[in-house]
Scaffold this active site. Sequence first.
Site, PDB file in Angstrom:
ATOM      1  N   TRP A 151       0.805  -1.225   0.000  1.00 38.70           N
ATOM      2  CA  TRP A 151       0.000   0.000   0.000  1.00 38.70           C
ATOM      3  C   TRP A 151       0.834   1.268   0.000  1.00 38.70           C
ATOM      4  O   TRP A 151       0.289   2.355  -0.124  1.00 38.70           O
ATOM      5  CB  TRP A 151      -0.935   0.010   1.222  1.00 38.70           C
ATOM      6  CG  TRP A 151      -0.260  -0.387   2.502  1.00 38.70           C
ATOM      7  CD1 TRP A 151      -0.337  -1.619   3.120  1.00 38.70           C
ATOM      8  CD2 TRP A 151       0.620   0.392   3.316  1.00 38.70           C
ATOM      9  NE1 TRP A 151       0.445  -1.640   4.259  1.00 38.70           N
ATOM     10  CE2 TRP A 151       1.045  -0.416   4.400  1.00 38.70           C
ATOM     11  CE3 TRP A 151       1.100   1.697   3.242  1.00 38.70           C
ATOM     12  CZ2 TRP A 151       1.917   0.027   5.386  1.00 38.70           C
ATOM     13  CZ3 TRP A 151       1.975   2.150   4.221  1.00 38.70           C
ATOM     14  CH2 TRP A 151       2.376   1.327   5.280  1.00 38.70           C
ATOM     15  N   ASN A 152       2.164   1.179   0.166  1.00 33.89           N
ATOM     16  CA  ASN A 152       2.889   2.431   0.425  1.00 33.89           C
ATOM     17  C   ASN A 152       3.172   3.260  -0.830  1.00 33.89           C
ATOM     18  O   ASN A 152       3.338   4.470  -0.739  1.00 33.89           O
ATOM     19  CB  ASN A 152       4.152   2.188   1.264  1.00 33.89           C
ATOM     20  CG  ASN A 152       5.150   1.304   0.585  1.00 33.89           C
ATOM     21  OD1 ASN A 152       4.827   0.630  -0.389  1.00 33.89           O
ATOM     22  ND2 ASN A 152       6.368   1.290   1.085  1.00 33.89           N
ATOM     23  N   LYS A 175      -2.379  -7.759  -8.512  1.00 28.08           N
ATOM     24  CA  LYS A 175      -3.294  -7.561  -7.378  1.00 28.08           C
ATOM     25  C   LYS A 175      -2.800  -6.397  -6.534  1.00 28.08           C
ATOM     26  O   LYS A 175      -1.655  -6.385  -6.071  1.00 28.08           O
ATOM     27  CB  LYS A 175      -3.334  -8.820  -6.499  1.00 28.08           C
ATOM     28  CG  LYS A 175      -4.389  -8.708  -5.410  1.00 28.08           C
ATOM     29  CD  LYS A 175      -4.249  -9.757  -4.338  1.00 28.08           C
ATOM     30  CE  LYS A 175      -3.360  -9.328  -3.206  1.00 28.08           C
ATOM     31  NZ  LYS A 175      -3.830  -8.139  -2.460  1.00 28.08           N
ATOM     32  N   GLU A 250      10.571  -8.329  -3.024  1.00 28.72           N
ATOM     33  CA  GLU A 250      11.151  -7.079  -2.495  1.00 28.72           C
ATOM     34  C   GLU A 250      10.531  -6.853  -1.139  1.00 28.72           C
ATOM     35  O   GLU A 250       9.384  -6.411  -1.048  1.00 28.72           O
ATOM     36  CB  GLU A 250      10.782  -5.919  -3.424  1.00 28.72           C
ATOM     37  CG  GLU A 250      11.523  -5.887  -4.720  1.00 28.72           C
ATOM     38  CD  GLU A 250      12.988  -5.558  -4.529  1.00 28.72           C
ATOM     39  OE1 GLU A 250      13.365  -5.047  -3.462  1.00 28.72           O
ATOM     40  OE2 GLU A 250      13.755  -5.844  -5.439  1.00 28.72           O
ATOM     41  N   CYS A 284      10.402   1.298   2.382  1.00 31.70           N
ATOM     42  CA  CYS A 284      11.306   0.188   2.712  1.00 31.70           C
ATOM     43  C   CYS A 284      12.748   0.644   2.857  1.00 31.70           C
ATOM     44  O   CYS A 284      13.526   0.000   3.542  1.00 31.70           O
ATOM     45  CB  CYS A 284      11.197  -0.892   1.644  1.00 31.70           C
ATOM     46  SG  CYS A 284      11.507  -0.241  -0.006  1.00 31.70           S
ATOM     47  N   GLU A 385      11.526  -3.855  11.698  1.00 35.36           N
ATOM     48  CA  GLU A 385      11.098  -2.699  10.906  1.00 35.36           C
ATOM     49  C   GLU A 385       9.989  -1.951  11.649  1.00 35.36           C
ATOM     50  O   GLU A 385       9.010  -2.552  12.075  1.00 35.36           O
ATOM     51  CB  GLU A 385      10.584  -3.205   9.546  1.00 35.36           C
ATOM     52  CG  GLU A 385      10.357  -2.118   8.539  1.00 35.36           C
ATOM     53  CD  GLU A 385       9.876  -2.689   7.208  1.00 35.36           C
ATOM     54  OE1 GLU A 385       8.988  -3.577   7.207  1.00 35.36           O
ATOM     55  OE2 GLU A 385      10.375  -2.252   6.155  1.00 35.36           O
TER      56      GLU A 385
HETATM   57  P1  NAD Z   1       2.058  -7.048   3.114  1.00 36.69           P
HETATM   58  O1  NAD Z   1       3.058  -8.138   3.078  1.00 36.69           O
HETATM   59  O2  NAD Z   1       1.064  -7.029   4.209  1.00 36.69           O
HETATM   60  O3  NAD Z   1       1.210  -7.039   1.759  1.00 36.69           O
HETATM   61  C1  NAD Z   1       1.827  -6.994   0.507  1.00 36.69           C
HETATM   62  C2  NAD Z   1       0.908  -7.631  -0.511  1.00 36.69           C
HETATM   63  O4  NAD Z   1       0.870  -9.041  -0.294  1.00 36.69           O
HETATM   64  C3  NAD Z   1      -0.545  -7.151  -0.433  1.00 36.69           C
HETATM   65  O5  NAD Z   1      -1.068  -6.984  -1.729  1.00 36.69           O
HETATM   66  C4  NAD Z   1      -1.234  -8.299   0.271  1.00 36.69           C
HETATM   67  O6  NAD Z   1      -2.613  -8.402  -0.024  1.00 36.69           O
HETATM   68  C5  NAD Z   1      -0.485  -9.474  -0.304  1.00 36.69           C
HETATM   69  N1  NAD Z   1      -0.621 -10.716   0.475  1.00 36.69           N
HETATM   70  C6  NAD Z   1      -0.862 -10.846   1.786  1.00 36.69           C
HETATM   71  N2  NAD Z   1      -0.921 -12.163   2.111  1.00 36.69           N
HETATM   72  C7  NAD Z   1      -0.686 -12.845   0.968  1.00 36.69           C
HETATM   73  C8  NAD Z   1      -0.613 -14.225   0.647  1.00 36.69           C
HETATM   74  N3  NAD Z   1      -0.776 -15.168   1.580  1.00 36.69           N
HETATM   75  N4  NAD Z   1      -0.354 -14.587  -0.624  1.00 36.69           N
HETATM   76  C9  NAD Z   1      -0.157 -13.643  -1.577  1.00 36.69           C
HETATM   77  N5  NAD Z   1      -0.249 -12.328  -1.342  1.00 36.69           N
HETATM   78  C10 NAD Z   1      -0.498 -11.923  -0.080  1.00 36.69           C
HETATM   79  O7  NAD Z   1       2.900  -5.704   3.076  1.00 36.69           O
HETATM   80  P2  NAD Z   1       2.371  -4.212   3.251  1.00 36.69           P
HETATM   81  O8  NAD Z   1       2.021  -4.019   4.684  1.00 36.69           O
HETATM   82  O9  NAD Z   1       1.385  -3.908   2.208  1.00 36.69           O
HETATM   83  O10 NAD Z   1       3.661  -3.365   2.887  1.00 36.69           O
HETATM   84  C11 NAD Z   1       4.610  -2.974   3.797  1.00 36.69           C
HETATM   85  C12 NAD Z   1       5.843  -3.828   3.646  1.00 36.69           C
HETATM   86  O11 NAD Z   1       6.312  -3.753   2.301  1.00 36.69           O
HETATM   87  C13 NAD Z   1       6.985  -3.329   4.494  1.00 36.69           C
HETATM   88  O12 NAD Z   1       7.634  -4.408   5.101  1.00 36.69           O
HETATM   89  C14 NAD Z   1       7.902  -2.655   3.491  1.00 36.69           C
HETATM   90  O13 NAD Z   1       9.245  -2.607   3.890  1.00 36.69           O
HETATM   91  C15 NAD Z   1       7.699  -3.519   2.289  1.00 36.69           C
HETATM   92  N6  NAD Z   1       8.100  -2.801   1.077  1.00 36.69           N
HETATM   93  C16 NAD Z   1       9.229  -3.203   0.438  1.00 36.69           C
HETATM   94  C17 NAD Z   1       9.665  -2.528  -0.679  1.00 36.69           C
HETATM   95  C18 NAD Z   1      10.903  -2.971  -1.402  1.00 36.69           C
HETATM   96  O14 NAD Z   1      11.079  -2.561  -2.535  1.00 36.69           O
HETATM   97  N7  NAD Z   1      11.758  -3.768  -0.828  1.00 36.69           N
HETATM   98  C19 NAD Z   1       8.937  -1.438  -1.168  1.00 36.69           C
HETATM   99  C20 NAD Z   1       7.780  -1.062  -0.497  1.00 36.69           C
HETATM  100  C21 NAD Z   1       7.367  -1.765   0.631  1.00 36.69           C
END
Ligand code: NAD
Length: 495
Positions: A151-152, A175, A250, A284, A385
């Site tokens: 979502w970020n 998605k 990522e 991130c 984090e």
């Molecule tokens: P999240 O892991 O909760 O969700 C990410 C995505 O995964 C969402 O679309 C969610 O619906 C989906 N998801 C959840 N459960 C799943 C499953 N069982 N199977 C498949 N998909 C599933 O993360 P968030 O809270 O949306 O984002 C924050 C995190 O993202 C932080 O840890 C941040 O550091 C990381 N992030 C990393 C980068 C990078 O480039 N490394 C960039 C932005 C954010």
Amino acid sequence: MNIPLPGPEMLVNGKFRTGPTQRDVINPATGQAFAKVYMADADIAHEAIASARAAQPAWGALAPLQRAAVMREIARLIRQDAEDYARLIVSEQGKTIKEARGEVGGAAEFFSYFSEFARRIQGEILPSDHAGEQIWVQRLPLGVVGAIIPWNYPFALVARKVAPALIAGNTVVLKSHEETPLSALAMARIFDRAGVPAGVVNILSGTGPEVGEALCTAPDIDLITMTGSVPTGKRIMANAAQNLTPVSLELGGKAPFIVMADADLDLAVRSAATSRYMNCGQVCICNERTYVERPVYDAFVEKFLAVSASLRVGDPMDPATDIGPKVNLAELEKVEARVAQALSEGAELLMGGHRPDHSPTEGGFYYTPTVLTGLRPDMAILRDETFGPVVPIVPFDTFDDVVEQANDSRYGLSAYLFTNDMRRIMRAVNEIDFGEIYVNRIGPESLQGFHTGFRNSGPGGDDGVHGLDKYLRKKTVYINYSGSNTVDLMPYPAG
Ligand code: NAD
């Protein structure tokens, strides 16, 4: 707005369609619902995959310049209504309008940048061990890409996944995150207007456990590319393993931000603050832990507190605002719990540590800039984090010491060093074990770089030539044009 809010329907096989359930979209600045979207289920996910599979051969067979033309049109349409998309991002995600404008510009750049690869995705011709033969390595589309985003950066991350996939000749099922579906739905309408053929990009709103899992366990997906948290990344990898589907993940970060005594202190302070407070700390690559060399520690803390106190927390739509709300209540409560734990373990609170009580923050998910000191390396605030506007500051005495503390992390995404000492810079480059190192500057990362993390920050990477490579498969072809009629299995002379 020139564009209306995008409709609640998802894009599947070139058509905007409903889903079996609906979900409210909440404005984090007010806590109020302001839109509804349809949510997909596993059946719709499978339908989208089938449409992407059916569309791929024709899309992959186009001349790359034809694909690039569609991508340039996408970039043009994004730029044409950039302000409206920025406001949409602010409404559902809560970052400041200034930052949202940057996100929209970045999204357009992804399509412009990757369209330039139309003439650059090339194979290799290798000399054979046999006379009259050649070996070719071709670089070809993978097929169907499943993309899952957080979502970020709900608008730019669509572009970061879709643009390289498209130029490589793949089709996509993406998605969005359940909290921020509107940006991806707006992007779906841009794809439609730009003339992306039916099925080439499918945009689904849906939950992780249902739609995300359906994508990751589907046998007919050639790559899962996901940006998100470590626990979700682990689950995705395990699910994708059922079909040996490759994954590019990522994940999170815990970036160390190191300030040496010889650094330009004002630059270091402003950079540390910006790198922590941008997007309310929800990036991130954010500065998650600040280490300052002892001789300048007191001066750094004093200046850092002054900068932090000068920041305006409030309505993210107001151009004068520096810090908007957290994305949702659960994320706000996570940050509150992290700070409470640090304080119970003996940390000292120099500033903040609470929700603001001034207008117009009522009802929103706001948190004030928070500065902590008096920390020990084993505290969660230095290990896990935080993803919020909370800055733990730690003094250190030697370079060796700080490199050891920086590397003592299960994350390995980004690290920062502020110094003018070239020897230290080179030592940091060699010894700091992170995928991205910023010296005397902060992010965001550049399109032509390679955004990748080590350890639990995930086996994956986006951007640049190395990011594009994840969307291509290699086929090796052995060609014999010698006319020889001998069959020789052993080209190497014995001995
Ligand atoms: P999240 O892991 O909760 O969700 C990410 C995505 O995964 C969402 O679309 C969610 O619906 C989906 N998801 C959840 N459960 C799943 C499953 N069982 N199977 C498949 N998909 C599933 O993360 P968030 O809270 O949306 O984002 C924050 C995190 O993202 C932080 O840890 C941040 O550091 C990381 N992030 C990393 C980068 C990078 O480039 N490394 C960039 C932005 C954010």
